[in-house]
Structures are given as structure tokens and as C-alpha cells.
Design a protein around this motif. Structure first.
Motif, PDB file in Angstrom:
ATOM      1  N   THR A  12      -6.953   6.596  -3.360  1.00  0.00           N
ATOM      2  CA  THR A  12      -6.688   5.740  -4.132  1.00  0.00           C
ATOM      3  C   THR A  12      -6.120   4.209  -4.110  1.00  0.00           C
ATOM      4  OG1 THR A  12      -7.076   8.432  -5.001  1.00  0.00           O
ATOM      5  CG2 THR A  12      -5.871   6.573  -6.288  1.00  0.00           C
ATOM      6  N   ALA A  13      -4.795   4.606  -3.341  1.00  0.00           N
ATOM      7  CA  ALA A  13      -4.345   3.923  -3.028  1.00  0.00           C
ATOM      8  C   ALA A  13      -4.932   2.131  -2.077  1.00  0.00           C
ATOM      9  CB  ALA A  13      -2.686   4.327  -2.092  1.00  0.00           C
ATOM     10  N   ALA A  46      -7.768  -2.843  -3.797  1.00  0.00           N
ATOM     11  CA  ALA A  46      -8.742  -3.646  -3.335  1.00  0.00           C
ATOM     12  C   ALA A  46      -9.546  -4.150  -4.545  1.00  0.00           C
ATOM     13  CB  ALA A  46      -9.622  -3.166  -1.776  1.00  0.00           C
ATOM     14  N   LEU A  47      -8.916  -3.590  -5.740  1.00  0.00           N
ATOM     15  CA  LEU A  47      -9.596  -3.089  -7.280  1.00  0.00           C
ATOM     16  C   LEU A  47      -9.370  -4.363  -7.831  1.00  0.00           C
ATOM     17  CD1 LEU A  47     -11.231  -1.499  -8.771  1.00  0.00           C
ATOM     18  CD2 LEU A  47      -9.483  -0.480  -9.643  1.00  0.00           C
ATOM     19  N   PRO A  48     -10.480  -5.706  -8.142  1.00  0.00           N
ATOM     20  CA  PRO A  48     -10.738  -7.014  -8.519  1.00  0.00           C
ATOM     21  C   PRO A  48     -10.573  -6.139 -10.421  1.00  0.00           C
ATOM     22  CG  PRO A  48     -12.859  -6.635  -8.295  1.00  0.00           C
ATOM     23  CD  PRO A  48     -12.169  -5.152  -7.574  1.00  0.00           C
ATOM     24  N   GLU A  61       0.789  -1.218  -0.026  1.00  0.00           N
ATOM     25  CA  GLU A  61       0.262  -0.229  -0.137  1.00  0.00           C
ATOM     26  C   GLU A  61       1.116   1.428  -0.251  1.00  0.00           C
ATOM     27  OE1 GLU A  61      -3.454   1.965   2.441  1.00  0.00           O
ATOM     28  OE2 GLU A  61      -3.401  -0.312   2.890  1.00  0.00           O
ATOM     29  N   ALA A  62       2.394   1.125   0.900  1.00  0.00           N
ATOM     30  CA  ALA A  62       2.719   2.540   1.116  1.00  0.00           C
ATOM     31  C   ALA A  62       3.187   2.513  -1.146  1.00  0.00           C
ATOM     32  CB  ALA A  62       3.869   1.807   1.493  1.00  0.00           C
ATOM     33  N   ALA A  63       4.265   0.908  -1.646  1.00  0.00           N
ATOM     34  CA  ALA A  63       4.987   1.049  -2.949  1.00  0.00           C
ATOM     35  C   ALA A  63       3.489   2.256  -3.413  1.00  0.00           C
ATOM     36  CB  ALA A  63       4.971   0.208  -3.053  1.00  0.00           C
TER      37      ALA A  63
END
Length: 231
Positions: A195-196, A201-203, A152-154
Motif C-alpha cells: 500500500t505504501a 507512485a499514485l498521481p 517509503e518507510a515513512a
């Protein structure tokens, strides 16, 4: 992860997201220069709308989840998936300039991986060398995974790096002052964590890079008479 290891991961992430990364990102505007030429972008407010909309509806819904998926594939050692996602991103580039941009930056990043002489990147260098054409996000995600950076940080840093480059292009092309640039970055940055998180979580079935104005701007830039940037 221990505190020293987490601290090192943060430092490595700052290095990876830095505008000094020698891949030539500063030479590209991704169609923003054409938007300035035509008056769509003419001041701080219009620059913020253009960059913010693209961040939310384009980069954030396609490039960011693709980077997250690439990091997962690198962490799993899934070579076929890395190859597939790399090809998917190359195929998604809608203009000759955009494809040339990611291929040039990918090539430069692969060379940097070798030049760093970091044992942690040995496997990344091997995989990248086996790809016939390298998209920039593929190499970037490989380094992030090898350096054990939190996904998530990346992804957040990847989005920040993209937004920062867009703002820097606006500063030169509009032009805007430094204070305007910092206001834009503060505003854009405020939305990047959400947004990150959404990108992770977006398939894949819901990924979307349907941004017609962006595609038109990138294509029109190829024949723009006077320009500072390569895209």
C-alpha cells in the motif's frame, strides 16, 4: 546515507510512529465506535474487514499519497505546495469531528516540534507557525523530511500508526482481547508495504477518499449518545 545515519533515521521513525507521541491520537476512533454501536463491527473478523477496507480504499489511496507528496514538498523547500496540500487535506475532512481531530493533532504536533528543541526542526517549526490551521499529516511529514527518513518507510510507518490506533480503538469498543488485536495487526501489517509503495507512485489525479460508509460513521458519531472516543 551512512550506516549510523540510517540507524538514527530508523530510531527517529519509530519515535514518530509511536503511540506515545503526545498528540492525542488514542482519543479518536474515526467513526469505528459508531460502527461498533450499530453492530457493523462486532468481532475480530468484522473489525478486520472495516479497518482493512478503509486502509486499502481510503487512507491508502488519499492520506498516504498526500503524506508522500508532503514529504517531497518539505524536502524541496516548496512552501506554497506545503500550504496547498495542507489546505487540501483540511477540505477533505467530511465531518466536524474529523476536521477537529486533524486540527487538534496538528496543533499538538506543532507544539511538540518546538518542545523537542531539535535544530533540525527549526525550519519545520517556522513553516508550521505560518499556517493558519495545521493538518496533522502536514506536520508529521515535515518532521519525517527533516529527520531524513526514507519516504517509503515513512509512509509505511504512517499507515502502521493509523492501523494500530484503529485496532486499539476496536480492542476498547468491541471489546476484543489482546491476542485478537495482535492477529489483526499482523494481518493488516502484511499489506502495508504494498500500500505504501503504491501510494508513492499514485498521481494526484487518481487520489481518492470516496468511502461513504466511513463518512456516514464519522458524521453519526457526532450525535452518538454514549461514547468513549472523540471521533
Amino acid at each position: 546515507m551512512t550506516a549510523p545515519a540510517a540507524g538514527l533515521a530508523l530510531i527517529r521513525l519509530l519515535q514518530l510512529a509511536s503511540p506515545t507521541l503526545p498528540v492525542g491520537a488514542y482519543t479518536y476512533s474515526q467513526g469505528l465506535e459508531w460502527a461498533v454501536e450499530t453492530g457493523v463491527i462486532r468481532d475480530e473478523a468484522s473489525a478486520g474487514r472495516w479497518i482493512g477496507d478503509l486502509l486499502a480504499h481510503g487512507i491508502g489511496r488519499y492520506e498516504a499519497p498526500l503524506v508522500a507528496a508532503l514529504i517531497a514538498a518539505w524536502n524541496a523547500g516548496d512552501g506554497p505546495e506545503i500550504t496547498r496540500l495542507n489546505a487540501e487535506f483540511l477540505a477533505s475532512r467530511e465531518s466536524a469531528e474529523l476536521r477537529a481531530e486533524t486540527a487538534q493533532m496538528g496543533f499538538s504536533l506543532a507544539r511538540l516540534v518546538r518542545d523537542l528543541r531539535d535544530p533540525a526542526l527549526t525550519e519545520v517549526a517556522r513553516v508550521l507557525a505560518g499556517l493558519p490551521e495545521l493538518a496533522f499529516p502536514t506536520g508529521w511529514a515535515g518532521i519525517a523530511a527533516a529527520w531524513q527518513i526514507d519516504p517509503e518507510a515513512a509512509v509505511g510507518a504512517y499507515l502502521w500508526s493509523w492501523a494500530e490506533n484503529q485496532v486499539m480503538a476496536a480492542l476498547k469498543a468491541v471489546p476484543l482481547g489482546q491476542a485478537s488485536g495482535q492477529r489483526l495487526l499482523a494481518s493488516l501489517g502484511a499489506g502495508i508495504p504494498a500500500t505504501a509503495a503504491a501510494a508513492l507512485a499514485l498521481p494526484e489525479s487518481r487520489w481518492s477518499n470516496f468511502t461513504p460508509a466511513f463518512a456516514i460513521a464519522c458524521t453519526r458519531h457526532e450525535t452518538q449518545y454514549s461514547r468513549l472516543f472523540r471521533s
